[in-house]
Design a protein around this motif. Structure first.
Motif, PDB file in Angstrom:
ATOM      1  N   GLU A   1       6.812  13.057  -9.182  1.00 25.97           N
ATOM      2  CA  GLU A   1       7.735  11.975  -8.852  1.00 25.97           C
ATOM      3  C   GLU A   1       8.635  11.551 -10.010  1.00 25.97           C
ATOM      4  O   GLU A   1       9.725  11.031  -9.794  1.00 25.97           O
ATOM      5  CB  GLU A   1       6.952  10.750  -8.365  1.00 25.97           C
ATOM      6  CG  GLU A   1       6.199  10.962  -7.068  1.00 25.97           C
ATOM      7  CD  GLU A   1       7.142  11.151  -5.888  1.00 25.97           C
ATOM      8  OE1 GLU A   1       8.144  10.413  -5.793  1.00 25.97           O
ATOM      9  OE2 GLU A   1       6.881  12.056  -5.064  1.00 25.97           O
TER      10      GLU A   1
ATOM     11  N   THR B   1       0.808  -1.224   0.000  1.00 22.26           N
ATOM     12  CA  THR B   1       0.000   0.000   0.000  1.00 22.26           C
ATOM     13  C   THR B   1       0.838   1.269   0.000  1.00 22.26           C
ATOM     14  O   THR B   1       0.288   2.368  -0.163  1.00 22.26           O
ATOM     15  CB  THR B   1      -0.914   0.029   1.243  1.00 22.26           C
ATOM     16  OG1 THR B   1      -0.104  -0.037   2.428  1.00 22.26           O
ATOM     17  CG2 THR B   1      -1.876  -1.152   1.233  1.00 22.26           C
ATOM     18  N   ASP B   2       2.167   1.139   0.162  1.00 23.70           N
ATOM     19  CA  ASP B   2       3.024   2.314   0.336  1.00 23.70           C
ATOM     20  C   ASP B   2       4.396   2.010  -0.246  1.00 23.70           C
ATOM     21  O   ASP B   2       4.940   0.914  -0.032  1.00 23.70           O
ATOM     22  CB  ASP B   2       3.140   2.606   1.836  1.00 23.70           C
ATOM     23  CG  ASP B   2       3.838   3.918   2.139  1.00 23.70           C
ATOM     24  OD1 ASP B   2       4.608   4.394   1.280  1.00 23.70           O
ATOM     25  OD2 ASP B   2       3.626   4.465   3.233  1.00 23.70           O
TER      26      ASP B   2
ATOM     27  N   GLU C   1       0.886  13.798  -9.142  1.00 24.57           N
ATOM     28  CA  GLU C   1       1.879  12.939  -8.481  1.00 24.57           C
ATOM     29  C   GLU C   1       2.799  12.300  -9.508  1.00 24.57           C
ATOM     30  O   GLU C   1       4.012  12.172  -9.277  1.00 24.57           O
ATOM     31  CB  GLU C   1       1.177  11.859  -7.655  1.00 24.57           C
ATOM     32  CG  GLU C   1       0.474  12.389  -6.429  1.00 24.57           C
ATOM     33  CD  GLU C   1      -0.226  11.304  -5.637  1.00 24.57           C
ATOM     34  OE1 GLU C   1      -0.751  11.626  -4.554  1.00 24.57           O
ATOM     35  OE2 GLU C   1      -0.263  10.134  -6.089  1.00 24.57           O
TER      36      GLU C   1
ATOM     37  N   SER D   1      -2.455   3.818  -3.666  1.00 23.02           N
ATOM     38  CA  SER D   1      -3.315   4.923  -4.090  1.00 23.02           C
ATOM     39  C   SER D   1      -2.532   6.205  -4.314  1.00 23.02           C
ATOM     40  O   SER D   1      -3.092   7.173  -4.844  1.00 23.02           O
ATOM     41  CB  SER D   1      -4.419   5.160  -3.046  1.00 23.02           C
ATOM     42  OG  SER D   1      -3.857   5.380  -1.764  1.00 23.02           O
ATOM     43  N   HIS D   2      -1.244   6.224  -3.922  1.00 25.17           N
ATOM     44  CA  HIS D   2      -0.419   7.415  -4.117  1.00 25.17           C
ATOM     45  C   HIS D   2       0.946   7.039  -4.690  1.00 25.17           C
ATOM     46  O   HIS D   2       1.538   6.039  -4.293  1.00 25.17           O
ATOM     47  CB  HIS D   2      -0.217   8.160  -2.795  1.00 25.17           C
ATOM     48  CG  HIS D   2      -1.469   8.766  -2.252  1.00 25.17           C
ATOM     49  ND1 HIS D   2      -2.049   9.891  -2.805  1.00 25.17           N
ATOM     50  CD2 HIS D   2      -2.269   8.378  -1.224  1.00 25.17           C
ATOM     51  CE1 HIS D   2      -3.149  10.185  -2.129  1.00 25.17           C
ATOM     52  NE2 HIS D   2      -3.300   9.283  -1.165  1.00 25.17           N
ATOM     53  N   LEU D   3       1.420   7.842  -5.611  1.00 27.97           N
ATOM     54  CA  LEU D   3       2.749   7.670  -6.183  1.00 27.97           C
ATOM     55  C   LEU D   3       3.699   8.607  -5.444  1.00 27.97           C
ATOM     56  O   LEU D   3       3.618   9.831  -5.593  1.00 27.97           O
ATOM     57  CB  LEU D   3       2.727   7.997  -7.678  1.00 27.97           C
ATOM     58  CG  LEU D   3       3.946   7.557  -8.493  1.00 27.97           C
ATOM     59  CD1 LEU D   3       4.061   6.044  -8.516  1.00 27.97           C
ATOM     60  CD2 LEU D   3       3.860   8.097  -9.907  1.00 27.97           C
ATOM     61  N   GLU D   4       4.580   8.025  -4.639  1.00 24.88           N
ATOM     62  CA  GLU D   4       5.477   8.818  -3.812  1.00 24.88           C
ATOM     63  C   GLU D   4       6.699   7.999  -3.426  1.00 24.88           C
ATOM     64  O   GLU D   4       6.797   6.820  -3.756  1.00 24.88           O
ATOM     65  CB  GLU D   4       4.748   9.310  -2.553  1.00 24.88           C
ATOM     66  CG  GLU D   4       4.070   8.207  -1.771  1.00 24.88           C
ATOM     67  CD  GLU D   4       3.138   8.738  -0.684  1.00 24.88           C
ATOM     68  OE1 GLU D   4       3.121   9.962  -0.465  1.00 24.88           O
ATOM     69  OE2 GLU D   4       2.441   7.916  -0.058  1.00 24.88           O
TER      70      GLU D   4
ATOM     71  N   LEU E   1      -4.009   4.437  -8.421  1.00 29.22           N
ATOM     72  CA  LEU E   1      -3.407   5.753  -8.633  1.00 29.22           C
ATOM     73  C   LEU E   1      -4.386   6.670  -9.371  1.00 29.22           C
ATOM     74  O   LEU E   1      -4.953   6.289 -10.400  1.00 29.22           O
ATOM     75  CB  LEU E   1      -2.112   5.617  -9.425  1.00 29.22           C
ATOM     76  CG  LEU E   1      -1.036   4.720  -8.795  1.00 29.22           C
ATOM     77  CD1 LEU E   1       0.168   4.586  -9.711  1.00 29.22           C
ATOM     78  CD2 LEU E   1      -0.613   5.254  -7.427  1.00 29.22           C
ATOM     79  N   THR E   2      -4.525   7.888  -8.858  1.00 28.56           N
ATOM     80  CA  THR E   2      -5.518   8.816  -9.415  1.00 28.56           C
ATOM     81  C   THR E   2      -4.932  10.145  -9.872  1.00 28.56           C
ATOM     82  O   THR E   2      -5.592  10.873 -10.620  1.00 28.56           O
ATOM     83  CB  THR E   2      -6.605   9.129  -8.369  1.00 28.56           C
ATOM     84  OG1 THR E   2      -5.987   9.740  -7.220  1.00 28.56           O
ATOM     85  CG2 THR E   2      -7.332   7.862  -7.928  1.00 28.56           C
ATOM     86  N   SER E   3      -3.715  10.488  -9.445  1.00 28.79           N
ATOM     87  CA  SER E   3      -3.224  11.859  -9.601  1.00 28.79           C
ATOM     88  C   SER E   3      -2.130  11.986 -10.657  1.00 28.79           C
ATOM     89  O   SER E   3      -1.033  11.435 -10.509  1.00 28.79           O
ATOM     90  CB  SER E   3      -2.691  12.364  -8.257  1.00 28.79           C
ATOM     91  OG  SER E   3      -2.049  13.607  -8.404  1.00 28.79           O
TER      92      SER E   3
ATOM     93  N   ASN F   1      -5.323   1.712 -13.684  1.00 28.92           N
ATOM     94  CA  ASN F   1      -5.497   2.647 -12.575  1.00 28.92           C
ATOM     95  C   ASN F   1      -6.626   3.620 -12.908  1.00 28.92           C
ATOM     96  O   ASN F   1      -6.964   3.801 -14.081  1.00 28.92           O
ATOM     97  CB  ASN F   1      -4.206   3.446 -12.362  1.00 28.92           C
ATOM     98  CG  ASN F   1      -3.115   2.649 -11.687  1.00 28.92           C
ATOM     99  OD1 ASN F   1      -3.100   2.492 -10.463  1.00 28.92           O
ATOM    100  ND2 ASN F   1      -2.189   2.123 -12.487  1.00 28.92           N
TER     101      ASN F   1
END
Length: 311
Positions: free
Chosen positions: A267, A215-216, A263, A237-240, A258-260, A282
Motif C-alpha cells: 500500500e 474497521t475499514d 500490506e 486489521s488490514h491496511l488497504e 495491523l499484522t502484515s 499494532n
C-alpha cells in the motif's frame, strides 16, 4: 505522535488538574504530611489592597460599550460562564470570535457577522450545528468537545478550509459536498465506524480520524490530495484502499490490529512523498519489537521517521 510541523493532531483542550487527595475537600482539618511548608504572610500584608472587590472572576454575558464595535476585529472570551450568544449586534467587523470553554447550548446571533473568518466554540454544550448560514468568508470552524451528533447546515460556508469536530458524538461523515475548499477535517474521538462523505472534496489535505471504531479504510479512494492521514486508535486489521493516495506524506496508524508487513509494502512503497509512519501499538510492533523498525525500513525505504524516532 507529531507531524513535521510539531503538531500532535489532538484536540486542543487544556489539561485539567487531578485531585490526588480528595479527602481534603471533606475534612477541614486535613493536612498532607508530604506537602512543602506553607509560606507565612505577615498579618499586616493585605493581598487585596490593590484589587477591586466588585470584579467577578468570570464573565457570564457579552456586554461591551457600542462605541468600540466598529474598530473591534477579534473577540476572545475563552473560559468563562457565558450561556447565550448575545450582545454582538453592532460588532459587524469581527473576523475572529472565540467563545470556547463556556456554557453555550445554541449557536445564535452570529449570522450578521459576515466578515468572520474564524469561529472557536470548543468545549461548550452545543448539540447542533446551526445559525451559521451566510458566513461565506468563514475559513476555520472549531466545535470540538461538544454534544454534536450530526454534521449539518454547512452548505453556505463556501470558503471553509478547516473543520474541527473532535470529541463529539458523530456517527457518520456526511453533508460535506458543498465544502469544496475544505483542506482539514478532524473528527477524532467520535463514533464513526466507517469512512464516508469525502468524494467531493478536491482540496482535502489532512484527515484526522483517531479514536473512533473504524474497521475499514474504504471511502478514501477519491481523496487523492491527502498529505496527512491519521486513523490511530481504531479497529483496523488490514491496511488497504490507499493505492490512490499518491501525495501522502504522513500516515498515523498506531494502536490498531495491523499484522502484515506485506500490506504495508503493497500500500505504501510507491508513495514517493511519504516521510513519516506510525505503527506502534499494532501486532506489527508488539509481536516482534526487536525487528519491527528494520522490517518497516525494508518495506518503505523512502521514509525518514518511524513513530517518534527519526531515521
Amino acid at each position: 505522535m507529531k507531524n513535521k510541523e510539531g503538531w500532535d493532531g489532538k484536540l486542543r483542550v487544556e489539561p485539567k488538574a487531578v485531585i490526588t487527595n480528595p479527602e481534603a475537600l471533606e475534612d477541614s482539618d486535613y493536612s498532607d504530611p508530604e506537602a512543602p511548608p506553607v509560606e507565612e504572610i505577615d498579618a499586616d500584608e493585605d493581598l487585596l489592597a490593590d484589587e477591586d472587590v466588585n470584579v467577578e472572576n468570570q464573565i457570564t454575558r457579552i456586554n461591551f460599550p457600542p462605541d468600540i464595535a466598529e474598530s473591534l476585529t477579534e473577540l476572545d472570551l475563552y473560559d468563562n460562564l457565558i450561556s447565550h450568544v448575545k450582545g454582538l449586534d453592532e460588532f459587524q467587523n469581527l473576523t475572529s470570535l472565540d467563545l470556547s470553554f463556556n456554557k453555550i447550548k445554541h449557536i445564535k446571533n452570529v449570522e450578521h457577522l459576515k466578515k468572520l473568518t474564524d469561529i472557536y466554540f470548543v468545549q461548550n454544550k452545543i448539540s447542533r450545528i446551526e445559525g451559521l448560514e451566510g458566513l461565506d468568508r468563514l475559513r476555520n470552524l472549531e466545535l470540538g468537545a461538544n454534544r454534536i451528533r450530526e454534521i449539518e447546515n454547512l452548505d453556505t460556508l463556501s470558503s471553509l478550509e478547516e473543520l474541527w469536530l473532535g470529541k463529539n458524538k458523530i456517527t457518520e461523515m456526511k453533508n460535506l459536498d458543498a465544502l469544496s475548499n475544505l483542506r482539514i477535517i478532524s473528527i477524532q474521538s467520535n463514533r464513526l465506524t466507517n469512512i464516508t462523505g469525502l468524494s467531493n472534496l478536491p482540496n482535502l489535505e489532512e484527515l484526522y480520524l483517531s479514536h473512533n471504531a473504524i474497521t475499514d479504510l474504504s471511502g478514501l479512494e477519491t481523496t487523492t490530495t491527502l498529505r496527512v492521514l491519521d486513523f490511530s486508535n481504531n479497529q483496523l486489521s488490514h491496511l488497504e484502499h490507499l493505492g490512490t493516495l499518491k501525495n501522502l506524506e504522513e500516515l498515523w496508524a498506531s494502536n490498531n490490529q495491523l499484522t502484515s508487513f506485506d500490506e504495508v509494502e503493497r500500500e505504501l512503497k510507491d508513495k514517493e512523498k511519504l516521510e513519516t509512519v506510525y505503527f506502534e501499538g499494532n501486532p506489527l510492533q508488539t509481536n516482534g519489537p526487536a525487528v519491527y523498525r528494520n522490517k518497516v525500513r525494508l518495506a518503505l525505504p523512502q521514509i525518514k521517521q518511524i513513530d517518534a524516532s527519526m531515521l
